[in-house]
Design an enzyme around this catalytic site. Structure first.
Site, PDB file in Angstrom:
ATOM      1  N   HIS A  19       0.785  -1.230   0.000  1.00 56.70           N
ATOM      2  CA  HIS A  19       0.000   0.000   0.000  1.00 56.70           C
ATOM      3  C   HIS A  19       0.819   1.284   0.000  1.00 56.70           C
ATOM      4  O   HIS A  19       0.525   2.235   0.719  1.00 56.70           O
ATOM      5  CB  HIS A  19      -0.960   0.012   1.195  1.00 56.70           C
ATOM      6  CG  HIS A  19      -2.040  -1.033   1.132  1.00 56.70           C
ATOM      7  ND1 HIS A  19      -2.453  -1.617  -0.036  1.00 56.70           N
ATOM      8  CD2 HIS A  19      -2.804  -1.595   2.121  1.00 56.70           C
ATOM      9  CE1 HIS A  19      -3.423  -2.488   0.227  1.00 56.70           C
ATOM     10  NE2 HIS A  19      -3.644  -2.506   1.523  1.00 56.70           N
TER      11      HIS A  19
ATOM     12  N   HIS B 222      -9.891   2.088  -0.089  1.00 57.50           N
ATOM     13  CA  HIS B 222      -9.763   1.019   0.900  1.00 57.50           C
ATOM     14  C   HIS B 222     -10.756   1.119   2.068  1.00 57.50           C
ATOM     15  O   HIS B 222     -10.392   0.866   3.225  1.00 57.50           O
ATOM     16  CB  HIS B 222      -8.316   1.024   1.423  1.00 57.50           C
ATOM     17  CG  HIS B 222      -7.834  -0.273   1.974  1.00 57.50           C
ATOM     18  ND1 HIS B 222      -8.317  -0.835   3.135  1.00 57.50           N
ATOM     19  CD2 HIS B 222      -6.919  -1.141   1.507  1.00 57.50           C
ATOM     20  CE1 HIS B 222      -7.694  -1.964   3.370  1.00 57.50           C
ATOM     21  NE2 HIS B 222      -6.839  -2.180   2.398  1.00 57.50           N
TER      22      HIS B 222
ATOM     23  N   GLU C 137     -11.598  -3.825  -2.846  1.00 53.75           N
ATOM     24  CA  GLU C 137     -10.628  -2.866  -3.389  1.00 53.75           C
ATOM     25  C   GLU C 137     -10.435  -3.138  -4.878  1.00 53.75           C
ATOM     26  O   GLU C 137      -9.710  -4.051  -5.246  1.00 53.75           O
ATOM     27  CB  GLU C 137      -9.293  -3.022  -2.661  1.00 53.75           C
ATOM     28  CG  GLU C 137      -9.388  -2.938  -1.150  1.00 53.75           C
ATOM     29  CD  GLU C 137      -8.265  -3.712  -0.460  1.00 53.75           C
ATOM     30  OE1 GLU C 137      -7.094  -3.478  -0.797  1.00 53.75           O
ATOM     31  OE2 GLU C 137      -8.544  -4.543   0.393  1.00 53.75           O
TER      32      GLU C 137
HETATM   33  C1  GLA Z   1      -5.343  -5.106   2.244  1.00 51.81           C
HETATM   34  C2  GLA Z   1      -4.603  -6.383   2.253  1.00 51.81           C
HETATM   35  C3  GLA Z   1      -4.695  -7.059   3.579  1.00 51.81           C
HETATM   36  C4  GLA Z   1      -4.333  -6.113   4.698  1.00 51.81           C
HETATM   37  C5  GLA Z   1      -5.152  -4.845   4.588  1.00 51.81           C
HETATM   38  C6  GLA Z   1      -4.699  -3.809   5.580  1.00 51.81           C
HETATM   39  O1  GLA Z   1      -6.655  -5.270   2.088  1.00 51.81           O
HETATM   40  O2  GLA Z   1      -5.043  -7.255   1.242  1.00 51.81           O
HETATM   41  O3  GLA Z   1      -3.869  -8.193   3.615  1.00 51.81           O
HETATM   42  O4  GLA Z   1      -2.974  -5.823   4.638  1.00 51.81           O
HETATM   43  O5  GLA Z   1      -5.015  -4.285   3.340  1.00 51.81           O
HETATM   44  O6  GLA Z   1      -4.622  -4.275   6.865  1.00 51.81           O
END
Ligand code: GLA
Length: 367
Positions: free
Chosen positions: A125, A196, A332
């Site tokens: 991210h 997100h 997402e």
């Molecule tokens: C995304 C990832 C997860 C986790 C979240 C944040 O959705 O796919 O594995 O890292 O972000 O906690």
């Protein structure tokens, strides 16, 4: 404190207003604004300049009772402690990059390894200070919306190129919250900007999302290794607990003895959307108790369905609720994870003169 109220004619009989207020200050003293969007059907969305975050969404259930259906915090100070990416605009590259490394035009780039599922470090991210943790500049638009801009400088978090990013949120009277990201660069780079939000359509943010009924317009998914990095295989969902091509309650198969679910500690994978062009339906989720329905439409190739497996009750959020295991779900929409290292995946490379564009529509109803 209300700073401004921007009246706008959006039709013969209806006026909307984007309300702008001070939300708080960053640790370095910069002021952070929050904007409230409302529509004629009683929907309300709040967005802030911090992380271009969606702070809250209030929608009516089937009996008309309104509730906030997103996980997060009541105050900016709470949001500053957000380590789960609640509501955030994530980038420059959302999702994971293997070993935090990629090669572009023959040059290797090293990014932060800020995540280690299964004890295996990777980039997640956008890095340590991704787009979710920076201050954007926001202003109301003519479309009952807010436009956020941010300049991600060459070298920021290890990514090449000055990336000029714009994210808009708009709320329509058709009960659609439209999130759109665009970006341009002055040098070749990689881009995957992702929204997100964690949803809990029950409006009870302490309740499990396992009874929500999910449909994904996705015939295949990307299996991963133990570090949640795609192996490169595109696997059919048929005959597996990953099959959401017909409506399925999330909790029924989430703990099945299936390798992908073991790696993810539940659902935490990229599903490959049905091929098509333009903005199309990717997902539909319904809370049977309240009748709330959310459809997600996008122009992207994949959707990461994450079932809140890493939530462990340590984050105290809105109204003092501790966000427990699987009390929020994320849908997402995005390009493929680790695509910078997988030549067979659709390319995430953006070059000067090109414009990156990602549209995501959340359509709300109750039945
Ligand atoms: C995304 C990832 C997860 C986790 C979240 C944040 O959705 O796919 O594995 O890292 O972000 O906690």
């Amino acid at each position: 404190m209300v700073l401004a109220c921007c009246q706008k004619n959006t039709g013969m009989s209806h006026q909307t207003a984007v309300k702008k207020e001070v939300f708080g200050t960053m640790p370095d003293g910069r002021e952070v604004k929050i904007f409230t969007l409302a529509n004629r059907n009683g929907l309300e969305a709040r967005v802030t300049e911090y992380g271009a975050i969606l702070v809250s969404v209030k929608t009516p259930d089937k009996s008309g009772k309104s509730a906030d259906i997103t996980l997060g915090y009541d105050t900016l100070d709470g949001w500053l402690t957000n380590t789960s990416y609640f509501g955030a605009t994530v980038g420059r590259f959302g999702n994971r990059i293997k070993d935090g490394k990629f090669t572009l035009d023959g040059r290797e780039y090293t990014l932060a390894t800020n995540n280690d599922p299964g004890g295996i470090p990777c980039h997640l991210h956008g890095g340590v200070t991704g787009f979710d943790k920076v201050l954007w500049s926001g202003k109301p638009t003519d479309e009952n919306g807010v436009e956020f801009t941010y300049l991600s400088k060459d070298g920021e978090e290890g990514y090449p190129g000055n990336l000029s990013v714009k994210v808009t949120y708009s709320l329509t009277d058709a009960d659609e919250l439209i999130w759109e990201a665009t970006a341009t660069t002055d040098a070749p780079t990689i881009v995957n900007i992702v929204h997100h939000t964690y949803w809990n359509l029950s409006g009870d943010l302490s309740a499990s999302i396992n009874d929500h009924v999910l449909t994904l317009n996705a015939p295949s998914y990307l299996p991963t290794d133990a570090g949640l990095i795609p192996t490169g295989e595109i696997a059919t969902v048929a005959g597996t607990p990953m099959d959401f091509t017909t409506p399925q309650p999330i909790g029924v198969r989430v703990d099945d003895d299936f390798e992908a679910l073991k790696h993810g500690g539940g659902y935490d994978h990229a599903w490959v959307l049905e091929k098509g062009t333009g903005v199309r339906l990717a997902a539909r989720v319904k809370d049977p108790k309240t009748g709330r329905v959310m459809e997600v439409l996008t122009d992207q190739s994949a959707v990461q369905f994450y079932g809140g497996n890493f939530l462990d009750g340590t984050a105290t959020g809105k109204g003092g609720v501790n966000y427990a295991h699987r009390t929020g779900l994320c849908l997402e929409t995005e390009g493929f994870p680790d695509s910078p290292n997988k030549p067979s995946f659709p390319s995430p490379v953006l070059r000067p003169g090109e414009t990156y564009r990602h549209v995501m529509i959340h359509r709300f109803s109750a039945e």
